[in-house]
Design a protein around this motif. Structure first.
Motif, PDB file in Angstrom:
ATOM      1  N   SER A  51      63.007  40.461  30.415  1.00 26.52           N
ATOM      2  CA  SER A  51      62.789  41.918  30.422  1.00 26.52           C
ATOM      3  C   SER A  51      61.302  42.249  30.507  1.00 26.52           C
ATOM      4  N   CYS A  52      60.467  41.427  29.886  1.00 29.23           N
ATOM      5  CA  CYS A  52      59.019  41.638  29.958  1.00 29.23           C
ATOM      6  C   CYS A  52      58.526  41.382  31.382  1.00 29.23           C
ATOM      7  N   GLN A  53      59.080  40.370  32.031  1.00 30.00           N
ATOM      8  CA  GLN A  53      58.712  40.079  33.407  1.00 30.00           C
ATOM      9  C   GLN A  53      59.113  41.246  34.314  1.00 30.00           C
ATOM     10  N   GLU A  54      60.280  41.833  34.063  1.00 28.99           N
ATOM     11  CA  GLU A  54      60.730  42.983  34.844  1.00 28.99           C
ATOM     12  C   GLU A  54      59.880  44.218  34.550  1.00 28.99           C
ATOM     13  N   PHE A  55      59.384  44.346  33.311  1.00 30.09           N
ATOM     14  CA  PHE A  55      58.607  45.507  32.903  1.00 30.09           C
ATOM     15  C   PHE A  55      57.143  45.429  33.359  1.00 30.09           C
ATOM     16  N   ALA A  56      56.649  44.246  33.669  1.00 30.63           N
ATOM     17  CA  ALA A  56      55.235  44.055  34.029  1.00 30.63           C
ATOM     18  C   ALA A  56      54.763  45.015  35.127  1.00 30.63           C
ATOM     19  N   PRO A  57      55.511  45.230  36.218  1.00 29.60           N
ATOM     20  CA  PRO A  57      55.042  46.180  37.237  1.00 29.60           C
ATOM     21  C   PRO A  57      54.953  47.617  36.709  1.00 29.60           C
ATOM     22  N   VAL A  58      55.816  47.985  35.773  1.00 27.07           N
ATOM     23  CA  VAL A  58      55.772  49.333  35.185  1.00 27.07           C
ATOM     24  C   VAL A  58      54.498  49.488  34.364  1.00 27.07           C
ATOM     25  N   LEU A  59      54.170  48.482  33.550  1.00 24.03           N
ATOM     26  CA  LEU A  59      52.951  48.539  32.739  1.00 24.03           C
ATOM     27  C   LEU A  59      51.726  48.605  33.649  1.00 24.03           C
ATOM     28  N   ASN A  60      51.729  47.824  34.724  1.00 28.95           N
ATOM     29  CA  ASN A  60      50.638  47.865  35.694  1.00 28.95           C
ATOM     30  C   ASN A  60      50.489  49.262  36.278  1.00 28.95           C
ATOM     31  N   ARG A  61      51.604  49.875  36.606  1.00 28.95           N
ATOM     32  CA  ARG A  61      51.580  51.215  37.192  1.00 28.95           C
ATOM     33  C   ARG A  61      51.043  52.242  36.195  1.00 28.95           C
ATOM     34  N   LEU A  62      51.429  52.114  34.931  1.00 27.76           N
ATOM     35  CA  LEU A  62      50.911  53.007  33.888  1.00 27.76           C
ATOM     36  C   LEU A  62      49.402  52.838  33.736  1.00 27.76           C
ATOM     37  N   ALA A  63      48.937  51.603  33.764  1.00 26.21           N
ATOM     38  CA  ALA A  63      47.495  51.342  33.652  1.00 26.21           C
ATOM     39  C   ALA A  63      46.765  51.902  34.867  1.00 26.21           C
ATOM     40  N   ASP A  64      47.338  51.745  36.047  1.00 25.49           N
ATOM     41  CA  ASP A  64      46.731  52.275  37.274  1.00 25.49           C
ATOM     42  C   ASP A  64      46.703  53.794  37.278  1.00 25.49           C
ATOM     43  N   TYR A  65      47.715  54.409  36.698  1.00 22.59           N
ATOM     44  CA  TYR A  65      47.829  55.867  36.688  1.00 22.59           C
ATOM     45  C   TYR A  65      46.722  56.522  35.869  1.00 22.59           C
ATOM     46  N   GLN A  66      46.241  55.813  34.889  1.00 21.97           N
ATOM     47  CA  GLN A  66      45.142  56.265  34.039  1.00 21.97           C
ATOM     48  C   GLN A  66      45.417  57.621  33.384  1.00 21.97           C
ATOM     49  N   VAL A  67      46.374  57.628  32.473  1.00 26.19           N
ATOM     50  CA  VAL A  67      46.650  58.818  31.671  1.00 26.19           C
ATOM     51  C   VAL A  67      45.366  59.158  30.919  1.00 26.19           C
ATOM     52  N   PRO A  68      44.912  60.419  30.951  1.00 26.10           N
ATOM     53  CA  PRO A  68      43.640  60.776  30.310  1.00 26.10           C
ATOM     54  C   PRO A  68      43.566  60.330  28.842  1.00 26.10           C
ATOM     55  N   ASN A  69      42.430  59.741  28.482  1.00 26.66           N
ATOM     56  CA  ASN A  69      42.150  59.300  27.111  1.00 26.66           C
ATOM     57  C   ASN A  69      43.206  58.345  26.555  1.00 26.66           C
ATOM     58  N   THR A  70      43.846  57.591  27.426  1.00 29.94           N
ATOM     59  CA  THR A  70      44.862  56.633  26.993  1.00 29.94           C
ATOM     60  C   THR A  70      44.503  55.249  27.514  1.00 29.94           C
TER      61      THR A  70
END
Length: 133
Positions: A51-70
């Motif tokens: 599940s972590c391997q499947e989630f890795a692209p989602v975490l990458n996308r969240l990091a790339d998205y750069q939510v302000p102050n997050t």
């Protein structure tokens, strides 16, 4: 594992994530001035977890998205103990991946994410938390 065969730890890359350990967790909380309206999104994971391997692209996308102050970070639970803060256990990790949002209001807190491990759902949760501060 067959006798004599070598096995390797699967690599889950996240270029814009901060990789935390027991020591750097406290440094990151202090260094990034979470008291100054920043949030830390932490994924507790195991590289062996499907599940972590499947989630890795989602975490990458969240990091790339750069939510302000997050700040997006991750913590490999196979390598070290789950961090404590001032001897308090802030994190209950019973399965992986587990996501927590860490911030100050007025003292440090950690809130576990309990929704779907999908980009849109997590982004909506982060936005809601960010806007409610």
């Amino acid at each position: 594992e067959e006798a004599g065969e070598e096995w390797t730890v699967p690599e889950l890359t996240c270029e814009k994530c901060i990789d935390l350990n027991e020591d750097t967790f406290l440094e990151t909380v202090d260094k990034n001035n979470l008291r100054d309206d920043s949030l830390l999104l932490v994924e507790f994971y195991s590289p062996f977890c499907g599940s972590c391997q499947e989630f890795a692209p989602v975490l990458n996308r969240l990091a790339d998205y750069q939510v302000p102050n997050t700040i997006v970070a991750r913590f490999d639970i196979t390598e070290q103990n789950i961090p404590k803060y001032n001897n308090q256990e802030l994190f209950q990790v019973e399965s992986t991946p587990t996501l927590y949002l860490v911030g100050y209001s007025p003292s440090i807190y950690a809130e576990m994410y309990s929704g779907k491990h999908e980009f849109d759902a997590i982004l909506q949760w982060l936005t809601k938390k960010r806007n409610s501060r």
